[in-house]
Each structure stands twice: as structure tokens, then as C-alpha cells.
Design an enzyme around this catalytic site. Structure first.
Site, PDB file in Angstrom:
ATOM      1  CG  ASP A  55      -2.076  -1.017   1.049  1.00 23.22           C
ATOM      2  OD1 ASP A  55      -2.327  -1.448  -0.096  1.00 23.22           O
ATOM      3  OD2 ASP A  55      -2.693  -1.377   2.065  1.00 23.22           O
ATOM      4  N   GLY A  56       2.028   1.222   0.643  1.00 21.37           N
ATOM      5  CA  GLY A  56       2.908   2.389   0.624  1.00 21.37           C
ATOM      6  C   GLY A  56       3.366   2.725  -0.782  1.00 21.37           C
ATOM      7  NE  ARG A  60       7.749   4.865  -4.158  1.00 19.67           N
ATOM      8  CZ  ARG A  60       8.363   4.390  -5.263  1.00 19.67           C
ATOM      9  NH1 ARG A  60       8.796   5.248  -6.183  1.00 19.67           N
ATOM     10  NH2 ARG A  60       8.534   3.110  -5.431  1.00 19.67           N
ATOM     11  CG  ASN A 123      -4.793   5.603   2.666  1.00 19.91           C
ATOM     12  OD1 ASN A 123      -5.738   5.223   1.991  1.00 19.91           O
ATOM     13  ND2 ASN A 123      -3.857   4.786   3.098  1.00 19.91           N
ATOM     14  CG  LEU A 161      -8.357   3.722  -0.180  1.00 22.21           C
ATOM     15  CD1 LEU A 161      -8.897   2.324  -0.467  1.00 22.21           C
ATOM     16  CD2 LEU A 161      -7.623   4.262  -1.402  1.00 22.21           C
ATOM     17  CG  LEU A 168      -9.764  -0.070  11.316  1.00 18.62           C
ATOM     18  CD1 LEU A 168     -11.263   0.019  11.540  1.00 18.62           C
ATOM     19  CD2 LEU A 168      -9.444  -1.135  10.272  1.00 18.62           C
ATOM     20  CB  SER A 169      -4.944   1.899  14.029  1.00 20.58           C
ATOM     21  OG  SER A 169      -4.607   0.956  13.039  1.00 20.58           O
TER      22      SER A 169
END
Length: 264
Positions: A55-56, A60, A123, A161, A168-169
Site C-alpha cells: 500500500d505504501g 507513492r 488515505n 479508502l 481504523l487503528s
């Protein structure tokens, strides 16, 4: 969309992406697809960007090619944004060539500080304390109405997204990708009454750093900028969208189930 010209963005570590890149290029060339490599300007005119990583790397690639369709090959751990697994690469190329990809759109965030031009986040936008051992005080307004001030570690504003990531965390909800909204979640608030806020497509959230403590603002994990006391960060949904391709018709909730529950 039948793809004839593609770009590639790979994880910077050769240990992660080198073998996958060679295999991908070989399959693309075998099918007569032009591969634009190492040229963001040229890649911007590609019909599709293959992204090799997690995902990182997808984030990018979204900054490099904000108007392109991205198809991720998950070489990472979570891969929520990816559209296929490494063992599906040849099938993914075939589907791209034959016009059988599924493309999903996601609204971005628009973020402003002071009189600067807006920036965009796929995000989330993270406003967090600069000094680890100190709380900061953040004043919150939504569309001109005062909500209150919070002693906390910071705030995260997240798209649908991004609601599956840091927000969420921090205790925020998972938001359906079809909902035109974003979430605002306090991080470790020093209160028993704090709840995440779900804000509409026209709502503008204004976060102001109070008292004599600096904060840091980071978009999608980029290098942060300092926000000084009295400065405000304004957030809203952007008209810009991220377009992600998948090789099958995963629904949003099926993707959530596969990623976070390890099912199917």
C-alpha cells in the site's frame, strides 16, 4: 479499456521488486504492450500504471501519477489497495490487454494550510503532536460551527479508502467506498466523551492548534510540515479521485473481509 501502453512503479528495494518487475516486463512485451520506464512525464500518458509493492508503494504511485489508473501487485503485507497477487500477474496482464479490468474510484481529501494551494491525500491527513511526551490542544470547527477543543495526541482525517488505515487503528469506522463522506478521529483523546465524526461531502473541518505547542501535518505518510500555535488546517472532500484497477470484481466489503479477516 484495452491497454497498449503502461508505466511501472516498483518498491525501491530490489530485494522486494526486482524479480517481479522482470517477470512483468517480459509478459507485457510478449503481448506487445509498450512499457514506459523511469519517466514520470511519459508515464502520465500511459493507459495503466502497474505498481509492484504494498500500500505504501501504491500511495507513492498515486502522487506520481494522480490521473492514471493504478493496478497493484501485492508484494507487501496488507495490500488492501492492490488488485492482484504475484501469482496472478500473467492473468492481470492478459485482462489489461483484453479490456477486462475492473476500475474503482475513490474520492481524495483536499487539505489547506494558510493561504497555500490545496494538497490532496488518498488515505488521510494526520495532525499530530511534535513532542512525543506532550499532548496538544486542538480546536475543531465543522462548516463554521464550533465543536470544541480536545487534549489529545492529534487528529486523523480519512477518506473512505483511508478509513481502513490509521483512522481504523485510532477507533474510527470503516466507511463504504460509495459513501461521499470522510471521517475525523481524535487520537488518544484525554476525555471520556470523544467520538469519531463522519462528515459530509460539503463539510469543511478546521483544526486549529491551540496553546504553546507545535504540531506536525503529514499527508499519506509524506514528510511532515510544522504547524505552529494558532495555525489551522482545513480539510474537505476533494473533487479529485483515485482510480484503482482489480482483475476481478471484488466488492468493497469483500475486500475488507479478505484483508482484515483473512477469509477467502
Amino acid at each position: 479499456m484495452k491497454v497498449r501502453r503502461v508505466g511501472i512503479v516498483a518498491h525501491p528495494s530490489p530485494e522486494v521488486s526486482a524479480g517481479a518487475r522482470e517477470r512483468l516486463v517480459r509478459e507485457l512485451e510478449r503481448r506487445g504492450v509498450e512499457v514506459v520506464q523511469g519517466n514520470p512525464a511519459g508515464g502520465a500518458h500511459s493507459e495503466l500504471i502497474f505498481v509492484l509493492g504494498g500500500d505504501g508503494t501504491m500511495l507513492r504511485a498515486s502522487r506520481m501519477y494522480p490521473e492514471s489508473v493504478l493496478l497493484g501487485v501485492n508484494l507487501g503485507k496488507v495490500g488492501f489497495m492492490s488488485g492482484m497477487r504475484p501469482d496472478e500477474m500473467e492473468e492481470g496482464v492478459r485482462r489489461a490487454v483484453e479490456g477486462e479490468l475492473y476500475v474503482q474510484e475513490y474520492r481524495k481529501l483536499e487539505v489547506r494550510t494558510g493561504a497555500t494551494e490545496p494538497r490532496h491525500a488518498v488515505n488521510d491527513a494526520l495532525l499530530v503532536k511534535e513532542r512525543p511526551h506532550r499532548l496538544i490542544s486542538v480546536g475543531v470547527r465543522v462548516s463554521g460551527d464550533d465543536i470544541g477543543s480536545y487534549m489529545c495526541d492529534g487528529f486523523v482525517a480519512a477518506t473512505a479508502l483511508g478509513s481502513t488505515a490509521y483512522a481504523l487503528s485510532a477507533g474510527g469506522p470503516i466507511v463504504s467506498r460509495n459513501a461521499e463522506c470522510y471521517v475525523l478521529v481524535a487520537i488518544a483523546p484525554h476525555t471520556l466523551l470523544s467520538r469519531p465524526l463522519v462528515l459530509g461531502k460539503d463539510d469543511v473541518a478546521e483544526l486549529t492548534v491551540l496553546e504553546n505547542k507545535n504540531a506536525l501535518l503529514s499527508l499519506d505518510g509524506e514528510e511532515p510540515q510544522r504547524i505552529t500555535p494558532g495555525e489551522s488546517v482545513r480539510v474537505r472532500l476533494s473533487q479529485e479521485k483515485l482510480r484503482i484497477a482489480r482483475i476481478d470484481g471484488w466488492s468493497w466489503w469483500e475486500a475488507v473481509r479478505r484483508t482484515f479477516l483473512g477469509a477467502g
